[in-house]
Design an enzyme around this catalytic site. Structure first.
Site, PDB file in Angstrom:
ATOM      1  N   GLU A  23       0.911  -1.206   0.272  1.00  0.00           N
ATOM      2  CA  GLU A  23      -0.233  -0.570  -0.368  1.00  0.00           C
ATOM      3  C   GLU A  23       0.842   1.122   0.192  1.00  0.00           C
ATOM      4  O   GLU A  23       0.036   2.589  -0.574  1.00  0.00           O
ATOM      5  CB  GLU A  23      -1.547  -0.007   1.220  1.00  0.00           C
ATOM      6  CG  GLU A  23      -2.523  -0.806   0.635  1.00  0.00           C
ATOM      7  CD  GLU A  23      -2.940  -0.053  -0.245  1.00  0.00           C
ATOM      8  OE1 GLU A  23      -2.956   1.359  -0.412  1.00  0.00           O
ATOM      9  OE2 GLU A  23      -3.925  -0.556  -0.969  1.00  0.00           O
ATOM     10  N   HIS A  25       3.457   1.679  -1.645  1.00  0.00           N
ATOM     11  CA  HIS A  25       4.197   2.208  -2.984  1.00  0.00           C
ATOM     12  C   HIS A  25       2.720   2.555  -3.827  1.00  0.00           C
ATOM     13  O   HIS A  25       2.577   3.725  -4.515  1.00  0.00           O
ATOM     14  CB  HIS A  25       4.647   0.685  -3.344  1.00  0.00           C
ATOM     15  CG  HIS A  25       6.009   0.238  -3.217  1.00  0.00           C
ATOM     16  ND1 HIS A  25       5.940  -1.329  -2.386  1.00  0.00           N
ATOM     17  CD2 HIS A  25       7.335   0.556  -3.051  1.00  0.00           C
ATOM     18  CE1 HIS A  25       6.936  -1.215  -1.887  1.00  0.00           C
ATOM     19  NE2 HIS A  25       8.293  -0.584  -2.101  1.00  0.00           N
ATOM     20  N   GLN A  49      23.249  -0.615  -4.296  1.00  0.00           N
ATOM     21  CA  GLN A  49      23.075  -0.143  -3.161  1.00  0.00           C
ATOM     22  C   GLN A  49      23.012  -0.686  -1.946  1.00  0.00           C
ATOM     23  O   GLN A  49      22.552  -0.967  -0.975  1.00  0.00           O
ATOM     24  CB  GLN A  49      21.691   0.470  -2.638  1.00  0.00           C
ATOM     25  CG  GLN A  49      20.495  -0.187  -2.981  1.00  0.00           C
ATOM     26  CD  GLN A  49      18.879   0.453  -3.465  1.00  0.00           C
ATOM     27  OE1 GLN A  49      18.507   1.212  -4.862  1.00  0.00           O
ATOM     28  NE2 GLN A  49      18.207   0.659  -2.524  1.00  0.00           N
ATOM     29  N   MET A 172       4.552   0.003   6.477  1.00  0.00           N
ATOM     30  CA  MET A 172       4.733  -0.617   5.759  1.00  0.00           C
ATOM     31  C   MET A 172       6.460  -1.067   5.145  1.00  0.00           C
ATOM     32  O   MET A 172       6.774  -0.399   4.942  1.00  0.00           O
ATOM     33  CB  MET A 172       3.284  -0.841   4.297  1.00  0.00           C
ATOM     34  CG  MET A 172       2.296  -0.592   4.892  1.00  0.00           C
ATOM     35  SD  MET A 172       1.027  -1.040   3.443  1.00  0.00           S
ATOM     36  CE  MET A 172      -0.495  -1.504   4.652  1.00  0.00           C
TER      37      MET A 172
HETATM   38  P1  AMP Z   1      11.438   0.388  -1.802  1.00  0.00           P
HETATM   39  O1  AMP Z   1      10.061  -0.377  -3.101  1.00  0.00           O
HETATM   40  O2  AMP Z   1      11.320   0.076  -0.782  1.00  0.00           O
HETATM   41  O3  AMP Z   1      13.033   0.848  -2.430  1.00  0.00           O
HETATM   42  O4  AMP Z   1      10.821   1.886  -1.847  1.00  0.00           O
HETATM   43  C1  AMP Z   1      10.292   2.459  -3.148  1.00  0.00           C
HETATM   44  C2  AMP Z   1       9.389   3.462  -2.665  1.00  0.00           C
HETATM   45  O5  AMP Z   1       8.360   3.981  -1.915  1.00  0.00           O
HETATM   46  C3  AMP Z   1      10.704   4.686  -1.626  1.00  0.00           C
HETATM   47  O6  AMP Z   1      10.461   6.074  -1.911  1.00  0.00           O
HETATM   48  C4  AMP Z   1      10.266   5.033  -0.358  1.00  0.00           C
HETATM   49  O7  AMP Z   1      10.522   5.194   0.187  1.00  0.00           O
HETATM   50  C5  AMP Z   1       8.511   3.968  -1.011  1.00  0.00           C
HETATM   51  N1  AMP Z   1       7.417   3.410   0.468  1.00  0.00           N
HETATM   52  C6  AMP Z   1       8.506   1.988   0.730  1.00  0.00           C
HETATM   53  N2  AMP Z   1       7.261   1.750   1.786  1.00  0.00           N
HETATM   54  C7  AMP Z   1       6.522   3.476   2.016  1.00  0.00           C
HETATM   55  C8  AMP Z   1       5.711   3.065   3.180  1.00  0.00           C
HETATM   56  N3  AMP Z   1       5.231   2.498   3.980  1.00  0.00           N
HETATM   57  N4  AMP Z   1       4.972   4.549   3.072  1.00  0.00           N
HETATM   58  C9  AMP Z   1       5.717   5.262   2.128  1.00  0.00           C
HETATM   59  N5  AMP Z   1       6.528   5.462   1.148  1.00  0.00           N
HETATM   60  C10 AMP Z   1       6.787   4.095   0.858  1.00  0.00           C
END
Ligand code: AMP
Length: 269
Positions: A23, A25, A49, A172
């Protein structure tokens, strides 16, 4: 992707992700939808990374499920490049944002933000978005990207989206799927510690060291949790504060079993 992009009229919003969508994302995608004619989501588990011994190989992946989740969100393109496309043999150019990348996550994960900044710069060059959407959940990442965009005069707007949480407060995260049995419940300790900081601060506690100490001892009272760092810092420079006067980024990294989780809130916004 570049060919598609060259044919798109109007505004483009980019949501960069590493997949295993949740959610959080989807909330980024919805913000992008509201602000742009066309939405591009990228899914790429960026090897650059992850440090040696980190969870690159075990990072959760399920592209079929990701595509299904995006079905209902009116996304124009899901860009899923391969490792060799993003980092072909002979790749030698890196983006290094100095200073703020040396603290917090950067101190615990050397080279992490070099990988993040480089892949995001590449995605910006490939997709040429008018706006790019990032979650406040990764507050330092957001600060690094904003600094890169400003320092390198990149022609786009970085939009921050508030953290989406489970009903019990756990932020999340794709990595939550690794929490086994009692670990899932124990993981709420991050949110409890952030709430404690908020509460103490609202009652007038401005001593940053006291806030760090109280949060650390609360987290340590959870047997399955191990503190990596607890920070009360300036939201832009990420320098640790002595006293909270204006805004403060309260952030932490905590191991729950083998899973490393991060979370944060901003006080005094
Ligand atoms: P990731 O796939 O973990 O690299 O995250 C991709 C994007 O989704 C990044 O900009 C994260 O900061 C954002 N994101 C991940 N988890 C959340 C969350 N719980 N609430 C809002 N944005 C999120």
């Amino acid at each position: 992707m570049k060919r598609f992009r060259s044919q798109v009229p109007g505004s483009v919003g980019l949501v960069p992700t590493m997949g295993y969508l949740h959610e959080g994302h989807l909330e980024l995608v919805r913000h992008a939808r509201r602000g742009n004619l066309t939405v591009v989501v990228s899914i790429f588990v960026n090897p650059a990374q992850f440090g040696r011994g980190e969870d690159f190989t075990t990072y959760p992946r399920d592209p079929a499920r990701d595509l299904e989740l995006l079905e209902g969100e009116r996304v124009a393109v899901v860009f899923m490049p391969g490792d060799g496309e993003m980092y072909p043999e002979g790749f030698t150019t890196w983006v290094d944002v100095e200073g703020i990348t040396e603290r917090l996550e950067g101190a615990s994960r050397p080279g992490h933000f070099r990988g993040v900044a480089t892949v995001v710069a590449k995605l910006f060059n490939i997709v040429e978005p008018h706006r790019a959407y990032f979650g406040q959940k990764d507050a330092q990442q957001l600060a690094v990207i904003k600094k890169m965009v400003s320092d390198l005069n990149m022609n786009l707007e970085v939009v921050a989206v508030p953290t989406v949480r489970e009903p019990d407060g756990l932020a999340m995260s794709s990595r939550n799927t690794h929490l086994k049995g009692k670990e899932r419940k124990a993981a709420v300790v991050l949110w409890r510690a952030l709430c404690l900081a908020q509460e103490l601060w609202e009652k007038g506690e401005g001593d940053a060291e006291r806030l760090r100490r109280e949060m650390t001892s609360l987290i340590e009272s959870e047997p399955l949790a191990g503190v990596d760092y607890v920070s009360v810092a300036d939201p832009e420079s990420l320098v640790e504060l002595g006293h909270v006067d204006g805004a403060a980024l309260v952030s932490m990294a905590v191991r729950i079993g083998a899973t490393r989780l991060i979370d944060n809130i901003t006080l005094g916004e």
